[in-house]
Scaffold this active site. Sequence first.
Site, short mmCIF file in Angstrom:
data_model
loop_
_atom_site.label_atom_id
_atom_site.label_comp_id
_atom_site.label_asym_id
_atom_site.label_seq_id
_atom_site.Cartn_x
_atom_site.Cartn_y
_atom_site.Cartn_z
N HIS A 96 0.86 -1.19 0.00
CA HIS A 96 0.00 0.00 0.00
C HIS A 96 0.90 1.24 0.00
O HIS A 96 1.98 1.24 0.59
CB HIS A 96 -0.90 -0.02 1.24
CG HIS A 96 -1.96 1.03 1.19
ND1 HIS A 96 -1.71 2.35 1.49
CD2 HIS A 96 -3.27 0.96 0.84
CE1 HIS A 96 -2.84 3.05 1.33
NE2 HIS A 96 -3.80 2.22 0.93
N GLU A 168 -4.11 2.30 -7.03
CA GLU A 168 -4.49 3.37 -6.11
C GLU A 168 -3.63 4.60 -6.37
O GLU A 168 -2.51 4.69 -5.85
CB GLU A 168 -4.29 2.91 -4.66
CG GLU A 168 -5.14 1.74 -4.25
CD GLU A 168 -5.41 1.74 -2.75
OE1 GLU A 168 -6.58 1.69 -2.38
OE2 GLU A 168 -4.44 1.83 -1.96
N GLY A 174 -7.64 9.20 0.37
CA GLY A 174 -7.97 10.01 1.54
C GLY A 174 -8.18 11.49 1.24
O GLY A 174 -8.28 12.30 2.15
P1 13P Z 1 -9.70 6.17 0.80
O1 13P Z 1 -10.86 5.36 0.26
O2 13P Z 1 -9.90 6.66 2.17
O3 13P Z 1 -9.29 7.23 -0.18
O4 13P Z 1 -8.46 5.16 0.90
C1 13P Z 1 -8.15 4.35 -0.18
C2 13P Z 1 -7.14 3.35 0.23
O5 13P Z 1 -6.02 3.70 0.54
C3 13P Z 1 -7.55 1.94 0.30
O6 13P Z 1 -6.47 1.11 0.45
#
Ligand code: 13P
Length: 254
Positions: A96, A168, A174
């Site tokens: 991640h 991602e 976030g």
């Molecule tokens: P958010 O959905 O809070 O943007 O986070 C995404 C994430 O990092 C999932 O692994």
Amino acid sequence: MRTKTIAGNWKMNKDSDESVQLIIALKAKSPGFSKDVRVIVCPPFTSLALAKQLFEGTDVAVGAQNMHHEDEGAFTGEISAKMLTSVGCRYVILGHSERRQFFGETNESVNRKAKKALQSGLIPIICVGETLEEREKGITEQVISAQVKGVLNGLAAAEVEKSIVAYEPVWAIGTGKNATPQQAEDVHRFIRKLIGQMYSWPVAEKVVIQYGGSVKPENAAALLRQPDIDGALVGGACLKSEAFNQIIQAANPA
Ligand code: 13P
């Protein structure tokens, strides 16, 4: 046909009592969930065993958010793949961007973890994604290509087929600012074609590629409608039972 796969990454949220409450709320709103959507819940290590117990009898699988690549030994504070499988984990999120940013993880270390996870019977959810700076420089594809090649290095086709890749974009995590469905689809397509070149097209067609970054009930359906977006890795919205269930419903083809 790839099964739509919705995973909730709780990150460092929810102690034991809070975890029980959230899982009970999730189950109450979605009895039995949907057989057409694969649902994975990834709480912190301290709630894995209780999550496994509470989801018993449902189709919801439990995943961890990290693991160490060695089997055992003097690695204070770390958790092995065997420890995860021993509490009923089936999945593990690897690489991640928060682990890359705050804990020094690299494509090489993520690759070692992916190999161990697969050897141990865990399905890795392997994360890749560019920063805002990289996107603005126009090097998104170069960055994603280096990450995908690095994290999959040395994996057999049969291992890649069953793995999950999560795209991602770091700038969407976030921030409330999701990639548009077209922006996300373009990168997903790029990843699938790249896996096709590295392995074969039949392998690439089997790999589930999730999108992550500010997925919410309001944008989930449009993202999940894209041909190469096979699911979502949800952060903030998975901490609210109502929102997470709505995202699962958005993935339901029925
Ligand atoms: P958010 O959905 O809070 O943007 O986070 C995404 C994430 O990092 C999932 O692994």
